[in-house]
Design a protein around this motif. Structure first.
Motif, short mmCIF file in Angstrom:
data_model
loop_
_atom_site.label_atom_id
_atom_site.label_comp_id
_atom_site.label_asym_id
_atom_site.label_seq_id
_atom_site.Cartn_x
_atom_site.Cartn_y
_atom_site.Cartn_z
N VAL A 154 30.64 32.29 16.11
CA VAL A 154 29.51 33.14 16.02
C VAL A 154 28.10 31.75 16.36
O VAL A 154 27.58 32.20 17.50
CB VAL A 154 28.49 34.04 14.60
N GLU A 155 28.04 30.76 16.13
CA GLU A 155 26.70 29.38 16.62
C GLU A 155 27.61 29.28 17.52
O GLU A 155 26.21 28.84 18.72
CB GLU A 155 27.11 28.75 15.22
N ALA A 156 28.45 29.07 17.87
CA ALA A 156 29.28 28.35 19.26
C ALA A 156 28.81 29.37 20.52
O ALA A 156 27.96 28.45 21.51
CB ALA A 156 30.39 28.51 19.20
N ALA A 157 29.08 30.40 20.40
CA ALA A 157 28.57 31.53 21.52
C ALA A 157 27.30 31.31 21.77
O ALA A 157 26.96 31.43 22.58
CB ALA A 157 29.41 33.11 20.74
N ALA A 158 26.29 30.99 20.15
CA ALA A 158 24.77 31.35 21.03
C ALA A 158 24.06 29.94 21.44
O ALA A 158 23.54 30.52 21.46
CB ALA A 158 23.93 31.58 18.97
N ARG A 159 25.68 29.34 21.38
CA ARG A 159 24.45 27.67 22.03
C ARG A 159 25.48 27.88 23.28
O ARG A 159 25.33 27.44 24.40
CB ARG A 159 25.49 27.07 21.54
N GLY A 160 25.76 28.95 23.68
CA GLY A 160 26.58 28.99 24.97
C GLY A 160 28.16 29.12 24.80
O GLY A 160 27.96 28.65 26.52
N GLN A 161 28.69 28.32 24.42
CA GLN A 161 29.88 28.03 24.55
C GLN A 161 30.94 29.15 24.38
O GLN A 161 30.33 30.15 23.96
CB GLN A 161 30.29 27.22 23.27
N ALA A 162 32.23 28.67 25.02
CA ALA A 162 32.78 30.40 25.96
C ALA A 162 33.70 29.57 24.45
O ALA A 162 34.48 28.78 24.23
CB ALA A 162 33.45 30.07 27.09
N VAL A 163 34.80 31.02 24.06
CA VAL A 163 35.80 30.63 22.94
C VAL A 163 36.74 31.28 23.25
O VAL A 163 36.44 32.90 23.85
CB VAL A 163 35.11 30.97 21.90
N LEU A 164 37.99 30.88 23.55
CA LEU A 164 39.35 32.63 23.28
C LEU A 164 39.78 32.12 22.66
O LEU A 164 40.19 31.15 21.57
CB LEU A 164 39.87 31.56 24.74
N LEU A 165 39.91 33.35 21.61
CA LEU A 165 40.21 33.37 19.92
C LEU A 165 42.17 34.63 20.52
O LEU A 165 41.75 35.79 20.39
CB LEU A 165 39.78 33.66 19.56
N SER A 166 42.92 33.75 19.65
CA SER A 166 43.85 34.38 20.21
C SER A 166 44.26 34.65 18.24
O SER A 166 44.63 33.63 17.46
CB SER A 166 45.68 33.25 20.60
N SER A 167 45.21 35.13 18.18
CA SER A 167 44.76 35.68 16.86
C SER A 167 45.30 37.37 16.36
O SER A 167 45.86 37.75 17.43
CB SER A 167 43.21 35.61 16.63
N HIS A 168 46.72 36.99 15.14
CA HIS A 168 46.95 38.47 14.99
C HIS A 168 46.51 38.95 13.83
O HIS A 168 46.62 40.15 13.04
CB HIS A 168 48.17 37.78 14.27
N VAL A 169 44.89 38.52 13.38
CA VAL A 169 44.07 38.84 12.43
C VAL A 169 43.20 39.69 13.10
O VAL A 169 42.22 39.44 13.36
CB VAL A 169 43.12 38.09 11.53
N LEU A 170 43.45 41.12 13.48
CA LEU A 170 42.74 41.65 13.67
C LEU A 170 41.21 42.26 13.21
O LEU A 170 40.36 42.43 14.10
CB LEU A 170 43.53 43.62 13.97
N ALA A 171 41.17 41.41 11.88
CA ALA A 171 39.44 42.67 10.98
C ALA A 171 39.25 41.10 12.03
O ALA A 171 37.65 40.54 12.62
CB ALA A 171 40.03 41.86 10.01
#
Length: 302
Positions: free
Chosen positions: A179-196
């Motif tokens: 959340v902090e990274a996105a607030a700084r303007g960074q993009a995040v590509l997250l591959s995950s099996h944890v739906l929550a």
């Protein structure tokens, strides 16, 4: 430290395809991720997620199509990796280096590191840096990689199953960092099996099935996918009308007062519907991501 260009998409893929012999692993994938966006990448095992990430990272050459990272071709690894930091699903570190030495080496290899923020992250992830990497557990190796990636402040973070091995407390710390990274303007590509986990941090999700990106949706659609399986036992017969309860689907009466059903959304309507009946047993199970996708795409009966 890398500069984020808000005029360029963080990730742009057009017609991206990858074939291994007769197997089409990724089929004409189109994708665009903007700076400051957290994008979740979901799909069953074997859907092509890892192959797609490898092409975006320049580690695999596409059979057709193209991918760019902040305007640079992904195949130009040196140029594209100036803009990104990557955390793989299975982190391998140098066994004879301490955690501190590994972080220092990763900082020298990356696009620049905020040392003050790195020290803060070491504290937040409760990471001991004096131990040799060969003595680290899976979770601690994952912490080293996460601290190194977040501390780069890279414009794009590519995170592949990044919380494997982390306990729930560290998982929440990871979510804070995203959340902090996105607030700084960074993009995040997250591959995950944890739906929550995806639901907690992502703005949009892309759903990959059999190599094709079949849907890109916001969180409302993701929440619709998230169903729970309820097993109920009654002292008497199963009450009628359960299928009409909001959110209830796949009602299967097992006999002898037992029923299993799935529920999307809040459980309150279902609990009110059975409040007047003699419920003797109730259990709830959250299906695996694999089961959710099989049901969602009608593959369960195949």
């Amino acid at each position: 430290m890398p500069t984020i260009d808000p005029a360029l998409p963080a990730v742009e893929a057009e017609g991206l395809s990858k074939r291994y012999g007769r197997t089409l692993a990724v089929d004409r994938l189109d994708l665009r991720i903007e700076p400051g966006e957290v994008f979740g990448f979901l799909g069953p095992n074997g859907a092509g997620k890892s192959t797609t990430l490898r092409m975006l990272l320049g580690l695999a050459r596409p059979t057709a199509g193209r991918a760019r990272v902040f305007g640079d071709p992904a195949e130009d690894v040196r140029a594209a990796h100036r803009h990104l930091a990557h955390v793989p699903a299975d982190v391998a570190l140098w066994p004879n280096l301490t955690g501190a030495e590994a972080l220092e080496l990763l900082a020298n290899l990356g696009p620049g590191t905020d040392l003050g923020y790195r020290d803060e992250l070491v504290e937040r992830f409760d990471l001991r840096l004096d131990k040799p990497c060969r003595a680290y557990s899976t979770g601690n190796r994952q912490k080293v990689a996460l601290v190194a990636a977040f501390a780069t402040r890279a414009p794009l973070l590519v995170l592949d199953e990044p919380t494997s091995g982390l306990d729930p407390l560290m998982g929440r710390e990871f979510q804070r960092c995203v959340v902090e990274a996105a607030a700084r303007g960074q993009a995040v590509l997250l591959s995950s099996h944890v739906l929550a986990e995806v639901e907690a941090v992502c703005d949009r999700v892309g759903i990959l099935r059999a190599g094709r990106l079949v849907q890109v949706a916001g969180l409302a659609e993701l929440r619709r996918l998230r169903r729970h399986e309820f097993h109920l036992s009654f002292a008497g017969p199963v009450p009628a009308g359960l299928a009409a309860v909001p959110g209830v689907a796949d009602v299967e009466v097992l006999g002898e007062g037992r029923v299993v059903l799935t529920l999307a959304g809040e459980p309150a309507p279902l609990l009110r519907a059975v409040a007047g009946d003699d419920v003797v047993q109730l259990s709830v199970r959250e299906p695996s991501l694999e089961e959710i996708f099989l049901g969602y795409y009608g593959e369960a009966a195949r």
